[in-house]
Every structure is written in structure tokens, then in C-alpha cells.
Design an enzyme around this catalytic site. Structure first.
Site, mmCIF file in Angstrom:
data_model
loop_
_atom_site.group_PDB
_atom_site.id
_atom_site.type_symbol
_atom_site.label_atom_id
_atom_site.label_comp_id
_atom_site.label_asym_id
_atom_site.label_seq_id
_atom_site.Cartn_x
_atom_site.Cartn_y
_atom_site.Cartn_z
ATOM 1 N N THR A 137 0.810 -1.229 0.000
ATOM 2 C CA THR A 137 0.000 0.000 0.000
ATOM 3 C C THR A 137 0.840 1.275 0.000
ATOM 4 O O THR A 137 0.316 2.355 0.266
ATOM 5 C CB THR A 137 -0.928 0.007 1.232
ATOM 6 O OG1 THR A 137 -0.127 -0.122 2.426
ATOM 7 C CG2 THR A 137 -1.925 -1.143 1.170
ATOM 8 N N GLU A 138 2.118 1.158 -0.312
ATOM 9 C CA GLU A 138 3.001 2.323 -0.226
ATOM 10 C C GLU A 138 2.505 3.515 -1.043
ATOM 11 O O GLU A 138 2.613 4.664 -0.603
ATOM 12 C CB GLU A 138 4.410 1.914 -0.669
ATOM 13 C CG GLU A 138 5.308 1.373 0.437
ATOM 14 C CD GLU A 138 4.845 0.047 1.031
ATOM 15 O OE1 GLU A 138 5.426 -0.407 2.019
ATOM 16 O OE2 GLU A 138 3.864 -0.554 0.523
ATOM 17 N N VAL A 139 1.967 3.282 -2.250
ATOM 18 C CA VAL A 139 1.528 4.406 -3.084
ATOM 19 C C VAL A 139 0.336 5.146 -2.480
ATOM 20 O O VAL A 139 0.071 6.300 -2.837
ATOM 21 C CB VAL A 139 1.184 3.948 -4.521
ATOM 22 C CG1 VAL A 139 2.428 3.441 -5.233
ATOM 23 C CG2 VAL A 139 0.075 2.902 -4.521
ATOM 24 N N MET A 143 4.730 6.616 -0.461
ATOM 25 C CA MET A 143 5.985 5.891 -0.335
ATOM 26 C C MET A 143 6.153 4.972 -1.540
ATOM 27 O O MET A 143 5.247 4.832 -2.348
ATOM 28 C CB MET A 143 6.015 5.110 0.979
ATOM 29 C CG MET A 143 5.989 6.008 2.211
ATOM 30 S SD MET A 143 6.001 5.081 3.773
ATOM 31 C CE MET A 143 4.281 4.600 3.893
#
Length: 261
Positions: A137-139, A143
Site C-alpha cells: 500500500t506504499e503508493v 511511499m
């Protein structure tokens, strides 16, 4: 176990030659600094323990882990050199599993998000519950970490789909995509993972360690160089007590007794 008496984020159980490491930081086993430090210490200790031959890593409760504890990020940003120290510890959390001389089986019991997704991917073998999922889920939070680790297990297209969209990849899909070796109902998860670990623990310990070392070192080698390295490992094992015991037990039709040397 000596060196692991004061853990607060992990639980350790020993079952014969198998260690079970459980992420136990309610409510969702988030990765904060304390959990990461305990993971590094735990795998260093278990990796050096001769009597431990395989490790199962799982999560307590419904989640494997929700990933990084984002509530720590403001403090990291305000601390001089904070991001450098934080990033070094995050890398160590994954490296200590990759480099552990004992095979590690991930028993993914539920959500494995972000850093926890990577933690599952750096294990040697993955077994997932049907309701489990991996997600990067970084985006969603500005991130962009995890790309290289995801590329080790997913096809280039699927890796990009996962990273760019932050989609959840379910247990059955992970099995279909050859990311997970098994996908089973949750109530069978630990039995399956422990069965694999016990099977590994019954093999020549030094040979298993050499095989894991070969996986790590030859992954990006050309074929000829990689196989040549593997042959040096077999030659080195030839004169060990355990290899001699394995061959003797085969000839004598009995169960071998290994000593890890």
C-alpha cells in the site's frame, strides 16, 4: 531460550527441532521499532542455535501483520539522522530472514500489508490461509518501497500491478500465481506449515544450510557459475559427520541421527 527471555512483541515456541515465531503485538502486529529490533535479535539467536533446523513465522490473531506503524514516522522525521537509522533497521528486518541459515516458512494467517508483505516474501516457503492476502500500500501513503522484493516472487506485470494499484492479492490468487506453495483453510494453516518444517528438520542439517546458502548466493549468478558453486558445497559436505551418518543409515536401512556437524 537464552537471549530471548525479554521479548514483548514476539512469542517463541520450540517443537523438537522447529521454532515457531509469532508476531504478537495487538491489535494488528504492526512493525514498530521494538518489533523490528526483536525480529533481528530473534533470528540471529535461532540461526545460531544448532538444535533448531527450521523456523515457522506467523501472526497472532486475525492478521499476519498490518505492516509499518505509521504513527512512528513523525518522530523518525524529527530525529537527526532518523530516516537513515530507520531504513537500516527495516533492511535488517528482511536481511536477517534472508540470511538466516535455517529455512523459514511463512504461515500467513491473514492480512500481510506493506513491510509485512515483504517479510512474508523473504521467507523461504510461503503457506497462506484462504482468507489471507498480501498488499503493498506504499503508493497510498506517498511511499515507494518493496519493489525489488516483490519482483523476486511475482511476474514483472503482476509486480507492477500490485505496486501501482495497492490491490489486495488473495490467498487463492497467490497460490495460482505460484507465490505461495499452499493455500489452505485457516484451521489447517499451522499444521501444514509445521509439517513442512518437520520434514525439513529431518534432513541433513548442514546440507539444508548449504542449500539455503546456495539459493541466496546463486540467485543472480549465471547458470554455469551458480552450479559450479553448488558443487563446491557438495564437496565440502562430503567429509562431515552428518553426511557420513546419512549414507550409513541408508545402507543400514535405519533412521539417521544427525548432530549438526
Amino acid at each position: 531460550m537464552k537471549g530471548l527471555e525479554d521479548l514483548t512483541r514476539l512469542k517463541i515456541e520450540i517443537d523438537g527441532h522447529v521454532a515457531v515465531v509469532t508476531l504478537a503485538a495487538p491489535p494488528v502486529n504492526a512493525h514498530d521499532r521494538a518489533l523490528r529490533e526483536e525480529l533481528v535479535r530473534t533470528f540471529d539467536v535461532l540461526g545460531a542455535e544448532v538444535d533448531i533446523r527450521a523456523i515457522v513465522l506467523t501472526g497472532e490473531g486475525k492478521a499476519f501483520s498490518a505492516g509499518a506503524d505509521l504513527s512512528e514516522r513523525p518522530a523518525i522525521a524529527d530525529e537527526p539522522g532518523g530516516y537513515s537509522r530507520h531504513n537500516r533497521l527495516v533492511r535488517a528486518t528482511f536481511d536477517v530472514v534472508l540470511e538466516c541459515p535455517k529455512p523459514v516458512i511463512a504461515a500467513v494467517n491473514g492480512a500481510a500489508i506493506g513491510a509485512a508483505c515483504v517479510l512474508a516474501l523473504v521467507c523461504d516457503i510461503m503457506v497462506v490461509a484462504e482468507e489471507a492476502f498480501l498488499s503493498m500500500t506504499e503508493v497510498d501513503f506517498g511511499m515507494a518501497g518493496g519493489v525489488r522484493h516483490v519482483l523476486r516472487s511475482f511476474s514483472p506485470s503482476d509486480a507492477r500491478l500490485m505496486i501501482y494499484t495497492a490491490r489486495r492479492i488473495s490467498g487463492p490468487e497467490l497460490h495460482r500465481m505460484n507465490v505461495a506453495s499452499l493455500c489452505v483453510p485457516r484451521d489447517r494453516l499451522m499444521n501444514e506449515a509445521l509439517g513442512i518444517a518437520r520434514e525439513i528438520a529431518g534432513k541433513v542439517p548442514l546440507a539444508v544450510t548449504a542449500a539455503k546458502r546456495s539459493f541466496g548466493l546463486t540467485e543472480e549468478m549465471p547458470l554455469r557459475d551458480g552450479y559450479r558453486y553448488e558443487q563446491t558445497q557438495t564437496a565440502a559436505l562430503a567429509n562431515t559427520e552428518d553426511t557420513k551418518e546419512a549414507l550409513a543409515a541408508f545402507r543400514e536401512k535405519r533412521k539417521p541421527v544427525f548432530k549438526g556437524r
